[in-house]
Motif scaffolding. Structure first.
Motif, mmCIF file in Angstrom:
data_model
loop_
_atom_site.group_PDB
_atom_site.id
_atom_site.type_symbol
_atom_site.label_atom_id
_atom_site.label_comp_id
_atom_site.label_asym_id
_atom_site.label_seq_id
_atom_site.Cartn_x
_atom_site.Cartn_y
_atom_site.Cartn_z
ATOM 1 N N ARG A 50 0.720 -1.281 -0.140
ATOM 2 C CA ARG A 50 -0.053 0.006 0.121
ATOM 3 C C ARG A 50 0.946 1.301 0.124
ATOM 4 O O ARG A 50 1.285 1.726 1.005
ATOM 5 C CB ARG A 50 -1.025 -0.043 1.325
ATOM 6 C CG ARG A 50 -1.824 -1.286 1.444
ATOM 7 C CD ARG A 50 -3.155 -1.233 0.287
ATOM 8 N NE ARG A 50 -3.861 -2.464 0.327
ATOM 9 C CZ ARG A 50 -3.691 -3.519 -0.423
ATOM 10 N NH1 ARG A 50 -2.880 -3.568 -1.449
ATOM 11 N NH2 ARG A 50 -4.619 -4.435 -0.250
ATOM 12 N N GLY A 51 1.259 1.728 -1.429
ATOM 13 C CA GLY A 51 1.901 3.052 -1.221
ATOM 14 C C GLY A 51 3.563 2.650 -0.975
ATOM 15 O O GLY A 51 4.053 3.772 -1.271
ATOM 16 N N GLY A 52 3.789 1.748 -0.669
ATOM 17 C CA GLY A 52 5.242 1.359 -0.263
ATOM 18 C C GLY A 52 6.052 1.022 -1.616
ATOM 19 O O GLY A 52 5.381 0.808 -2.631
ATOM 20 N N SER A 53 7.275 1.270 -1.437
ATOM 21 C CA SER A 53 8.261 0.570 -2.384
ATOM 22 C C SER A 53 8.140 -0.768 -2.594
ATOM 23 O O SER A 53 8.223 -1.797 -1.393
ATOM 24 C CB SER A 53 9.771 0.862 -2.130
ATOM 25 O OG SER A 53 9.782 2.288 -1.631
ATOM 26 N N VAL A 54 7.932 -1.352 -3.720
ATOM 27 C CA VAL A 54 8.026 -2.850 -3.819
ATOM 28 C C VAL A 54 8.929 -3.363 -4.780
ATOM 29 O O VAL A 54 9.555 -2.634 -5.799
ATOM 30 C CB VAL A 54 6.543 -3.436 -4.386
ATOM 31 C CG1 VAL A 54 5.525 -3.091 -3.176
ATOM 32 C CG2 VAL A 54 5.973 -2.653 -5.746
ATOM 33 N N ALA B 379 16.392 9.054 -2.826
ATOM 34 C CA ALA B 379 15.352 8.217 -2.647
ATOM 35 C C ALA B 379 14.557 8.475 -1.341
ATOM 36 O O ALA B 379 14.516 7.595 -0.734
ATOM 37 C CB ALA B 379 15.899 6.994 -3.009
ATOM 38 N N PRO B 380 13.641 9.473 -1.311
ATOM 39 C CA PRO B 380 12.907 9.659 -0.149
ATOM 40 C C PRO B 380 12.043 8.527 0.173
ATOM 41 O O PRO B 380 11.350 7.745 -0.691
ATOM 42 C CB PRO B 380 12.017 10.772 -0.224
ATOM 43 C CG PRO B 380 12.159 11.315 -1.748
ATOM 44 C CD PRO B 380 13.447 10.814 -2.379
ATOM 45 N N ASN B 381 11.882 8.183 1.453
ATOM 46 C CA ASN B 381 11.162 7.205 1.788
ATOM 47 C C ASN B 381 9.747 7.086 1.546
ATOM 48 O O ASN B 381 9.253 8.295 1.352
ATOM 49 C CB ASN B 381 11.065 7.012 3.426
ATOM 50 C CG ASN B 381 12.292 6.232 4.076
ATOM 51 O OD1 ASN B 381 12.947 5.140 3.332
ATOM 52 N ND2 ASN B 381 12.623 6.481 5.333
ATOM 53 N N ARG B 382 9.277 5.745 1.257
ATOM 54 C CA ARG B 382 7.602 5.804 1.105
ATOM 55 C C ARG B 382 7.054 5.293 2.108
ATOM 56 O O ARG B 382 7.153 4.038 2.309
ATOM 57 C CB ARG B 382 7.459 4.873 -0.243
ATOM 58 C CG ARG B 382 7.889 5.649 -1.431
ATOM 59 C CD ARG B 382 7.456 4.767 -2.532
ATOM 60 N NE ARG B 382 8.002 5.262 -3.975
ATOM 61 C CZ ARG B 382 7.594 6.241 -4.617
ATOM 62 N NH1 ARG B 382 6.471 6.971 -4.417
ATOM 63 N NH2 ARG B 382 8.345 6.587 -5.780
#
Ligand code: SF4
Ligand code: SF4
Lengths: 206, 647
Positions: A50-54, B379-382
């Protein structure tokens, strides 16, 4: 013999949750597996999407399955569906010989939306990626896909673009057959069009 | 492509969970039940899709305990059955599990828990393996994709031979990884279901099924475990590769097998390290392990998460130390391998390098330093966030604002679902407790009784529609019965959103696609005696007014059902209700008294800040067109235009 430059050949597909990372890695995995190669894919699912880096890790081998996690510093190719994700992946899995294909359409992290952090300028990202890799291509897949009718075609364009880098044995005909089997001739045609547009973008970017 | 396609010898690229599903089908499974939870959900999903064609029965049960009971019934009737859940689901099922181990089974029955080392998609690092030892049932752990299929198939035979439930444990990196496998054939369904119960009370196949007389049945269970250990001695799923007398014996299982192989390859120490991969981890095949212990000088155990095999092997090593002498052990107890988080090829390589005294450098340090520097700045955190157009963002916006306006430091107790993310800023940090399924309401029920001790804060709980049936119902009953003063918000998004829209008792379609009676949540709550209201969280004014009224004027248990379909639901996905636009003239940008309420606080990824023009703008590719942000802009700058619905 089926062309992979190294065994195992390690590919990372990265992006942001919701971009269709899993589907893209499966599409690519099936194309390679159909040629008799052993493919191992490790993926991120669930809440972490959910909205994160994958990230999806693909190991391509002539002989066997490998760990679904690529060891640090051992990726050969990165396909990034979002620009800053390429930089993030290089810091963990990169090495001087790596090649990188990037979809240049950005997706702002919520921290950037809220102003806590800033999204870096695209020129900087290009410079960093070029410096950290042996070769890189930036293609404007999402925007071209929106013009074609839907952002979702962006990932097919990336697969087309990937085929044009000649890093992996991806055949246009095999892709067309797979699409036709999965979604019928009508939709397959549109996807082939997206595939070709992606391939053309790499030819231009090179 | 269906999981039923393909015959013996065909080659496929399958996800680990699909391998397990196919293995069950090749074993002739008739009934499968489970409760959704990452990383296990695709097993039941895959079977459910194929159910009608395969002639099997598959259900998403109300919770894990019920699913184990449903699957057990099939076994009692002589069918092969399977039950699937995520790691902490076994905790929910454990009461029945204990009794089922005691009573024994008839048709082959397999319990598949999928653990999540590193909590990639969980709020715990619980581990199901310990239950196998605790309730005394055999434990199998596949070490690659082909084994995931073959061991599943074999687990049914083993269960039938021993008349006991068998646990087959998977982990995220196997369940959610994909690899090539070779198929076997799927047999036709031939078994007839019949529950034979008229025989002698102690007859395991014809008498009543129960765990009493307890010590007698318990003794029988321990006999079965002894027989399992015998069978495991010659199992092809326990393999050894390496020199005859290795300097170091590496014992491993599950996905750690793949990490260990890779680590040995990375360090190029094939001639120094022997790899003993155990597929049957409990009970230990003691003679086999003892032989390898005798041949090696030292031992490294590589497993996730707690030192389960390490401890079992150490007990054995002590028992045979008279013959073999002392063995040095490396693993979790001495800190060589971490006992939290997931492992990786790098962690195993690091541990091996340390034990063997070799050096391993993954990346050139100059490259690494440069890459790290770029990533740190570039690469700012997500942070995790609700999807664009997610009803939960609107729900928590409403709850957060009403509690803030109320001013008595009210708070919300939460549980498990996408809405758990409301502990984060993207849910306005509204959740203040977060534990197990249904726990929000149970904990709230307790808080709601603390007024005599001076507590005067408003108490709220949230749960999802699927969670409501799973474990929130008893908590609600408890709160009503004890006149606890709470407001429970049920976030009804018509599906099990987080795990991929599995069915639940509130819906009119079951796992196999059949029409079924749906249970009305509002009706249930009313019947229990709660004060019930229903609102659409996208209607910000109405929702906040209703919630305010409930908090200020009502006593006892109040239920607010916030009804809006999940943004990713198949009914909604890709279809926008509104075309959105920010009027650049009306948006006052940084001068606005709201201090960028829309992007700084509300934070929907579809609404971004254009730093150059100092205005907020809609990102059309990401915006889901829910229209909510239009109601939060005090300047009325965010415009929505309804899109005509195509019938
Ligand atoms: S999947 Fe559904 S419930 Fe979960 S964050 Fe996305 S929209 Fe919200
Ligand atoms: S309408 Fe507004 S709140 Fe809804 S998805 Fe689009 S940007 Fe987000």
């Amino acid at each position: 013999m089926t062309g992979i430059a190294k065994d195992p050949y390690n590919v990372i597909i990265t992006g942001v949750g919701g971009q269709g990372n899993v589907l893209a890695s499966r599409m690519l995995g099936n194309l390679l597996s159909d040629q008799g190669l052993f493919v191992t894919i490790g993926e991120t699912f669930g809440a972490s999407q959910r909205g994160g880096s994958v990230m999806s890790h693909l190991r391509v081998s002539r002989t066997s399955a490998w760990s679904p996690q690529i060891p640090l510093g051992q990726a050969d190719l990165v396909v990034s569906l979002e620009p800053i994700e390429a930089v993030r992946v290089l810091a963990q899995y990169g090495n001087p010989g790596i090649k990188v294909l990037v979809n240049s359409r950005s997706i702002q992290p919520v921290g950037c939306i809220s102003g806590e952090t800033a999204y870096p300028p695209m020129d900087d990202i290009r410079k960093w990626v070029a410096e950290l890799s042996a070769q890189s291509w930036f293609v404007d897949a999402t925007n071209a896909a929106v013009k074609l009718g839907h952002a979702i075609f962006g990932n097919v364009m990336m697969v087309g673009a990937l085929s044009a880098t000649h890093e992996l044995p991806i055949e246009r005909e095999a892709f067309g057959r797979a699409m036709e089997a999965a979604m019928g001739p009508e939709k397959a045609k549109k996807n082939l069009q997206a595939f070709d547009m992606g391939a053309a973008m790499v030819a231009e970017a090179a | 492509m269906s999981i039923l396609d393909g015959k013996a010898g065909d080659r496929r690229l399958y996800m680990g969970n699909e391998c397990i599903a196919r293995g069950a089908l090749e074993a002739g499974v008739s009934v499968a039940a489970g409760y959704p939870g990452t990383p296990s959900s695709e097993i039941i999903e895959t079977l459910a899709k194929a159910a009608k064609q395969a002639g099997i029965y598959v259900e998403w049960s109300a919770n894990e305990k019920v699913s184990l009971e449903v699957a057990a019934a099939a076994s009692f009737a002589g069918l092969r059955s399977m039950c699937v859940m995520k790691q902490n689901g076994v905790n929910v099922a454990s009461d029945f599990l204990l009794h089922l181990a005691g009573s024994g089974t008839r048709g082959g029955m397999v319990l598949v828990p999928c653990d999540d080392p590193g909590a990639l998609s969980s709020v715990n690092e619980g581990e199901a393996r310990h239950f196998a030892r605790l309730v005394e049932i055999p434990l199998l752990e596949p070490g690659d994709f082909q084994e995931a299929k073959e061991m599943t198939q074999w687990a049914f035979e083993l269960s039938e031979e021993l008349r006991t439930l068998v646990m087959l444990r998977s982990v995220t990196r196997l369940s959610h990884a994909s690899g090539n496998i070779t198929l076997g054939d799927i047999p036709p369904q031939t078994r007839q279901a019949r529950f034979v119960h008229g025989g002698f009370i102690l007859d395991p196949m014809e008498g009543p099924v129960m765990s009493a007389p307890v010590t007698y049945k318990h003794g029988q269970q321990q006999d079965r475990i002894r027989r399992a250990a015998e069978i495991f001695e010659t199992s092809p799923f326990n393999t050894y590769t390496g020199p005859e007398s290795p300097e170091l014996l590496l014992i491993t299982s599950s996905a750690c097998n793949l990490y260990s192989k890779e680590a040995i390859h990375l360090l190029n120490v094939q001639d120094r390290v022997g790899l003993l991969k155990l597929g049957t981890t409990w009970p230990l095949p003691e003679k086999l392990v003892a032989r390898h212990l005798a041949a090696a000088k030292a031992v490294l155990v590589v497993e996730e998460i707690l030192p389960f095999t390490e401890e079992n092997v150490k007990v054995l090593a002590q028992e045979i130390s008279g013959e073999t002498g002392y063995r040095k052990f490396y693993g979790k107890r001495d800190g060589t391998i971490p006992s939290t988080g997931e492992l990786s090829p790098d962690i195993v390589a690091g541990a091996l390098a340390k034990v063997l005294g070799v050096t391993y450098e993954a990346v050139d340090p100059n490259y690494k330093a440069k890459a790290n520097q770029y990533a740190f700045f570039g690469a700012p955190n997500r942070d995790l966030t609700f999807c664009p157009g997610c009803p939960h963002r609107a729900s928590f916006w409403n709850i957060h604002n009403v509690l803030a306006a109320d001013g008595r430091e009210g708070f919300v107790c939460g549980d498990i679902g996408c809405y758990s993310m409301a502990v984060l800023p993207s849910g306005f940090s509204t959740l203040k407790t977060l534990h197990a399924m249904g726990s929000g309401t149970g904990v709230a029920s307790g808080f709601g009784k603390l007024a005599p001790f001076g507590m005067d804060q408003p108490v709220m709980s949230v749960c999802g529609d699927s969670t409501f049936f799973h474990a929130a119902l008893p908590a609600l009953v408890n709160a009503v019965h004890h006149k606890s003063d709470i407001t429970m918000a049920i976030l009804d998004n018509s599906g099990t959103g987080m795990t991929g829209f599995q069915s639940h008792p509130g819906l009119a379609t079951d796992a196999m696609g059949n029409e079924v009676p749906s249970i009305d949540i509002a009706g249930v709550c009313q019947a229990l005696g709660a004060e019930v209201r229903i609102a659409d969280p996208f209607d910000i004014q109405d929702t906040q007014a209703v919630l305010h009224e409930l908090l200020e004027t009502k006593k006892g248990v109040k239920v607010l059902i916030l009804r809006q379909i999940c943004a990713l639901s198949p009914q909604k996905k890709g279809k926008k209700s509104f075309d959105m636009e920010v009027d650049a003239d009306l948006c006052r940008g940084e001068d606005c008294g709201c201090n960028r309420l829309c992007t700084r606080i509300f934070r929907c990824p579809g609404l971004v800040w254009d730093a150059e023009n100092k205005r907020s703008v809609i990102d059309e590719v990401i915006c889901a067109g829910c229209g909510v942000c239009a109601s939060i802009c005090p300047a009325g700058a965010i415009k929505k235009k309804e899109i005509a619905k195509v019938a």
